[in-house]
Design a protein around this motif. Structure first.
Motif, PDB file in Angstrom:
ATOM      1  N   GLN A  25     -41.614  13.033  24.490  1.00 53.32           N
ATOM      2  CA  GLN A  25     -41.628  13.858  23.274  1.00 53.32           C
ATOM      3  C   GLN A  25     -41.459  15.336  23.623  1.00 53.32           C
ATOM      4  O   GLN A  25     -40.774  16.079  22.915  1.00 53.32           O
ATOM      5  N   GLY A  28     -37.870  15.789  24.592  1.00 54.39           N
ATOM      6  CA  GLY A  28     -37.040  15.797  23.385  1.00 54.39           C
ATOM      7  C   GLY A  28     -37.093  17.133  22.671  1.00 54.39           C
ATOM      8  O   GLY A  28     -36.081  17.646  22.194  1.00 54.39           O
ATOM      9  N   ALA A  29     -38.297  17.730  22.573  1.00 60.16           N
ATOM     10  CA  ALA A  29     -38.438  19.017  21.900  1.00 60.16           C
ATOM     11  C   ALA A  29     -37.620  20.097  22.592  1.00 60.16           C
ATOM     12  O   ALA A  29     -36.945  20.910  21.944  1.00 60.16           O
ATOM     13  N   ARG A  32     -33.708  19.337  22.244  1.00 62.03           N
ATOM     14  CA  ARG A  32     -33.233  19.636  20.893  1.00 62.03           C
ATOM     15  C   ARG A  32     -33.100  21.138  20.676  1.00 62.03           C
ATOM     16  O   ARG A  32     -32.195  21.591  19.983  1.00 62.03           O
ATOM     17  N   PRO A 113     -42.426  17.265  17.446  1.00 63.09           N
ATOM     18  CA  PRO A 113     -41.770  16.218  18.214  1.00 63.09           C
ATOM     19  C   PRO A 113     -42.487  14.900  17.974  1.00 63.09           C
ATOM     20  O   PRO A 113     -43.704  14.838  17.995  1.00 63.09           O
ATOM     21  N   ASP A 117     -38.210  10.863  19.211  1.00 65.38           N
ATOM     22  CA  ASP A 117     -37.550  11.464  20.357  1.00 65.38           C
ATOM     23  C   ASP A 117     -37.435  10.476  21.513  1.00 65.38           C
ATOM     24  O   ASP A 117     -36.501  10.550  22.312  1.00 65.38           O
ATOM     25  N   THR A 118     -38.381   9.571  21.620  1.00 61.68           N
ATOM     26  CA  THR A 118     -38.332   8.584  22.689  1.00 61.68           C
ATOM     27  C   THR A 118     -37.111   7.686  22.538  1.00 61.68           C
ATOM     28  O   THR A 118     -36.399   7.418  23.507  1.00 61.68           O
ATOM     29  N   THR A 120     -34.369   8.431  20.926  1.00 65.68           N
ATOM     30  CA  THR A 120     -33.186   9.253  21.170  1.00 65.68           C
ATOM     31  C   THR A 120     -32.964   9.433  22.656  1.00 65.68           C
ATOM     32  O   THR A 120     -31.826   9.375  23.151  1.00 65.68           O
ATOM     33  N   PHE A 178     -28.360  16.335  21.555  1.00 64.78           N
ATOM     34  CA  PHE A 178     -29.584  15.548  21.453  1.00 64.78           C
ATOM     35  C   PHE A 178     -29.798  15.135  20.005  1.00 64.78           C
ATOM     36  O   PHE A 178     -30.692  15.597  19.305  1.00 64.78           O
TER      37      PHE A 178
END
Length: 418
Positions: A25, A28-29, A32, A113, A117-118, A120, A178
């Motif tokens: 997460q 991902g943050a 992005r 997040p 996100d995982t 993705t 992303f």
């Protein structure tokens, strides 16, 4: 900084689990917002190391994910600034501004997040331009939170070799936005295949001194659980999780006191994990009742039949053969047909099973499994000399020491060669 009710102890094991849960997460943050998958992933790893060093002594923060995002963002910003200075770019400030493909609110603002996100990240790590080994390595690093050294040890390769593999994979996905691709469901089979490969390597290592690598199998189960939480209505995700649980339930009984291989029909079934079996059976039953069977559901159903048998003699081999008949319609590969041949032998006799092996010669000649199955069926048919030769041939082809010792012992049990 304080400990929260969610993390009261702040112990090393609890912290490690917390970091693994938040790592994708946090990554991902950052991706992005900033892009730069490779730099972002390195920054997250540094933040995880910082947390592992500080939290045991100072306590877990109230908002551990926010803490990790903040620290990782600082590290990433420093790296990006350094890169800008090194390359003498005049757009130094512009480089820190999110590109359109990676726009997202700053940490702490807007959408937090999330577990999405995982998924993705899993889809990104399974990009079609990556090879299966690269997908596995990148998934374990970015989503699983394993270090390069841990991944290298799991695959029995030098750390430098694994570092190069991961670096090349990062370069392949560099510049990929992303965002979840529109055709992401088409990529889902690749995600499940990668998770399945990770589990298989952990459950039965292809080489090395140990039959199993429990940490690798456990990581595959953890990631598949996460995928199942994100996609609870996916029959095949459910089937894969059930398959892993039903298979891993036998782990404690698969090896003897010295790490030697114990075959399924000789295992102490009281050592099987009953809770995992119950969960796996419930999952696969729920998936199959939706009447949309798929390969992972069928494999899980076969595992369930084995696990629910009180003894080897109680195994419903006719049901297993029927399930394999369905499975080979979905996946007509040589491994599936080899497993089906065993079921044929158990239902119709060893000679019938041996006949099923003949068409598989060309596809499976390089590996040891065909010879191992042939040896087992020849032994059951009473052809001792041929079985002994097949066991020895199989032993010579496997790189797994426990499998090699088991096959050699089976050959020796049949007496010396004439």
């Amino acid at each position: 900084m304080s400990r929260t009710p969610e993390h009261p102890s702040g112990g090393a094991d609890a912290i490690e689990g917390l970091l693994r849960r938040h790592a994708p997460q946090v990554l991902g943050a950052l991706v992005r917002r900033y892009g730069h998958f490779d730099f972002a992933e390195d920054a997250v790893q540094e933040a995880l190391l910082a947390a592992a060093g500080q939290w045991p002594g100072h306590g877990v923060p109230d908002n551990p994910r926010g803490w990790l995002i903040k620290v990782a963002s600082r590290r990433l910003t420093d790296v990006l600034r350094s890169e800008e200075a090194r390359r003498l770019r005049e757009e130094r400030v512009a480089a820190l501004t999110p590109r359109d493909a990676f726009t997202a609110p700053p940490p702490g603002a807007g959408r937090a997040p999330s577990e999405d996100d995982t998924l993705t990240l899993l889809l990104l790590c399974c990009h079609p331009d990556l090879t299966p080994p690269a997908r596995i390595a990148l998934t374990l690093r970015a989503v699983g939170g394993l270090t390069t050294a841990e991944i290298a040890r799991a695959h029995l390769v030098p750390e430098a070799t694994m570092a190069q593999r991961i670096s090349r994979a990062k370069q392949k996905v560099k510049g990929v936005g992303f965002t979840r691709p529109e055709n992401w469901r088409e990529r889902l089979p690749a995600v499940l295949h990668v998770l399945y490969l990770i589990f298989n390597e952990g459950y039965t290592a292809t080489s090395g001194p140990s039959l199993q690598r429990a940490e690798l199998a456990g990581e595959a189960i953890r990631l598949t659980r996460r995928a199942h939480r994100l996609l609870p209505d996916s029959h095949e995700v459910t089937g894969l999780l059930a398959l892993m649980l039903l298979t891993d339930a036998r782990r404690a009984a698969r090896t003897g006191p010295h790490g030697e291989l114990v075959p399924l029909d000789e295992q102490d079934r009281t050592l099987w994990d009953k809770a995992a079996i119950e969960e796996g059976v419930a999952l696969v039953t729920r998936a199959l009742t939706r009447r949309r069977p798929g390969p992972y559901q069928l494999r899980a159903a076969i595992a369930a039949v084995h696990d629910e048998a009180a003894s080897p003699d109680d195994t419903d081999w006719r049901q297993i053969l029927g399930l394999y008949d369905l499975l080979v319609r979905f996946v007509p590969g040589p491994v599936e047909r080899l497993n089906r041949a065993v079921a044929v032998a158990m239902v119709h006799g060893p000679r019938a099973g041996l006949a099923e092996l003949e068409p598989l010669e060309a596809e499976l000649a390089a590996g040891h499994r065909l010879d191992a199955v042939r040896a087992h069926l020849l032994e059951r048919a009473g052809d001792t000399a041929a079985a002994r030769a097949a066991y020895r041939a199989a032993a010579g082809k496997t790189l797994s020491l426990p499998e090699q010792h088991y096959l050699q012992a089976r050959a020796a049990r049949l007496g010396p060669a004439p």
